[in-house]
Design a protein around this motif. Sequence first.
Motif, PDB file in Angstrom:
ATOM      1  N   ALA A 197       0.826  -1.206   0.000  1.00  0.00           N
ATOM      2  CA  ALA A 197       0.000   0.000   0.000  1.00  0.00           C
ATOM      3  C   ALA A 197       0.860   1.256   0.000  1.00  0.00           C
ATOM      4  CB  ALA A 197      -0.946  -0.001   1.196  1.00  0.00           C
ATOM      5  N   ALA A 198       1.971   1.229   0.730  1.00  0.00           N
ATOM      6  CA  ALA A 198       2.863   2.389   0.767  1.00  0.00           C
ATOM      7  C   ALA A 198       3.452   2.656  -0.614  1.00  0.00           C
ATOM      8  CB  ALA A 198       3.976   2.163   1.788  1.00  0.00           C
ATOM      9  N   ILE A 199       3.913   1.607  -1.287  1.00  0.00           N
ATOM     10  CA  ILE A 199       4.451   1.753  -2.644  1.00  0.00           C
ATOM     11  C   ILE A 199       3.382   2.290  -3.584  1.00  0.00           C
ATOM     12  CG2 ILE A 199       5.237   0.435  -4.654  1.00  0.00           C
ATOM     13  CD1 ILE A 199       6.665  -1.443  -2.632  1.00  0.00           C
ATOM     14  N   THR A 200       2.187   1.744  -3.499  1.00  0.00           N
ATOM     15  CA  THR A 200       1.100   2.153  -4.387  1.00  0.00           C
ATOM     16  C   THR A 200       0.717   3.607  -4.150  1.00  0.00           C
ATOM     17  OG1 THR A 200       0.274  -0.121  -4.419  1.00  0.00           O
ATOM     18  CG2 THR A 200      -1.256   1.607  -5.120  1.00  0.00           C
ATOM     19  N   PRO A 238      10.933  11.292   0.978  1.00  0.00           N
ATOM     20  CA  PRO A 238      10.380  11.864  -0.251  1.00  0.00           C
ATOM     21  C   PRO A 238      10.657  11.004  -1.479  1.00  0.00           C
ATOM     22  CG  PRO A 238      12.478  12.890   0.210  1.00  0.00           C
ATOM     23  CD  PRO A 238      12.244  11.890   1.318  1.00  0.00           C
ATOM     24  N   ALA A 239      11.223   9.811  -1.301  1.00  0.00           N
ATOM     25  CA  ALA A 239      11.634   8.986  -2.437  1.00  0.00           C
ATOM     26  C   ALA A 239      10.503   8.828  -3.448  1.00  0.00           C
ATOM     27  CB  ALA A 239      12.076   7.605  -1.940  1.00  0.00           C
ATOM     28  N   SER A 240      10.838   8.990  -4.727  1.00  0.00           N
ATOM     29  CA  SER A 240       9.835   8.838  -5.776  1.00  0.00           C
ATOM     30  C   SER A 240      10.336   8.001  -6.948  1.00  0.00           C
ATOM     31  CB  SER A 240       9.380  10.206  -6.286  1.00  0.00           C
ATOM     32  OG  SER A 240      10.478  10.937  -6.808  1.00  0.00           O
ATOM     33  N   GLU A 248      13.017   2.036   0.173  1.00  0.00           N
ATOM     34  CA  GLU A 248      12.483   2.749   1.336  1.00  0.00           C
ATOM     35  C   GLU A 248      11.233   2.095   1.898  1.00  0.00           C
ATOM     36  OE1 GLU A 248      13.478   5.366   3.063  1.00  0.00           O
ATOM     37  OE2 GLU A 248      15.245   5.945   1.900  1.00  0.00           O
ATOM     38  N   LEU A 249      10.358   1.605   1.023  1.00  0.00           N
ATOM     39  CA  LEU A 249       9.011   1.221   1.450  1.00  0.00           C
ATOM     40  C   LEU A 249       8.653  -0.238   1.195  1.00  0.00           C
ATOM     41  CD1 LEU A 249       7.120   4.336  -0.029  1.00  0.00           C
ATOM     42  CD2 LEU A 249       7.895   4.031   2.335  1.00  0.00           C
ATOM     43  N   ALA A 282       4.626  -4.783  -9.813  1.00  0.00           N
ATOM     44  CA  ALA A 282       4.403  -4.461 -11.225  1.00  0.00           C
ATOM     45  C   ALA A 282       4.455  -2.950 -11.469  1.00  0.00           C
ATOM     46  CB  ALA A 282       3.059  -5.020 -11.682  1.00  0.00           C
ATOM     47  N   LEU A 283       3.941  -2.154 -10.533  1.00  0.00           N
ATOM     48  CA  LEU A 283       4.007  -0.699 -10.688  1.00  0.00           C
ATOM     49  C   LEU A 283       5.461  -0.240 -10.785  1.00  0.00           C
ATOM     50  CD1 LEU A 283       1.334   0.584  -8.123  1.00  0.00           C
ATOM     51  CD2 LEU A 283       1.120   0.493 -10.617  1.00  0.00           C
TER      52      LEU A 283
END
Length: 361
Positions: A197-200, A238-240, A248-249, A282-283
């Motif tokens: 959920a954090a990644i999404t 703030p990683a994107s 990170e997540l 997959a994202l």
Amino acid sequence: MTSAPTPADLSDLIAAIRPADPAVMARARARQAQLTKPPGALGDLEDLAVRLAGVLGNERPDPRGVAVLVAAGDHGVARSGVSAFPPEVTPAMVANFLADTPAGPGGAAVNALARTVGARVYVMDAGVNADLPDHPALVRAAVRRGTHDLSVQAAMTPAEAQTLILAGAALARRAVADGADLVIPGEMGIGNTTPAAAITARLLNLDPAQVTGRGTGVDDARLAHKAQVIRAALNRTPASAPLAVLAELGGFEIAAMLGMMLQAAALRRAVILDGFVEGSAALIGVQLAPHLRDYLFPAGQCAEVGHGAQLAHLGLRPMFQLNLRLGEGTGGVLAAPLLLGAAATLREMRTFEEASVPGGA
């Protein structure tokens, strides 16, 4: 046996992913229009068959082996009370995947379903927080016993993330060498819907409440707590960039599944997506290698609230909706016969001309 090249590093693996073959898909689509049926009568199976043709490079696709690759890992965040089950369940379930039963190897749902459809199950220790006994069917790839608590520090280092990605890729190469044309990444890890959920939320720029589900079946109070834990993680970093977000997540099993997807695509094999945790991998994968999307075949939309957002972002339509939320690759195994059937219609049905049936275009 298929010979699978070994990538020197992650960049080589990403660079090896090419689009599905458009010329083959055009020929498959033209053949589809001439098969002995009304146009569109097979519904979504027709598009699945054409996509498989492009993936496998054959307008009459003939996929054979089915493999489900279950990566297991533990999560530091599980100690924060985000799951209805304790972390000790993870190693117990690994033992269950490997257990001898009267029906055959493995006593978990994925084993039972895999036996039903003739799929082979592979089990990886991607970072379980326990001493796992030696077993000939257990693939050891752990770099550490579980991730750190993502709400207070990075779940893993970038180097650890890449190590697990390449470990997942290695297992996918093995499965393909063993004959798999349909590869199903699966997972086990108490608490892993939290990193998913954090990644999404981060990659889709959504509030945690929009993508945080009940996982193992938490009540309303724990669901609200879970969303707050994820919000704390997002506020922490703030990683994107995709690999930074993973480190990170993410979870070790998410990194391993990402490697499985990338390698299967690089070898031009179809990837069946099981559910929400797989969707988070997959994202990341599609951000790293946009052509990966061509190789992804979602099984069903699972019961996790964020799964629909993942599929919508990827532009992919699930094959069914059974409200599954178990993981392990179970939904992917159930979807395998649908893909095999779709391929069979394009490969084995005759055209109007071949069958001397009037009514063709």
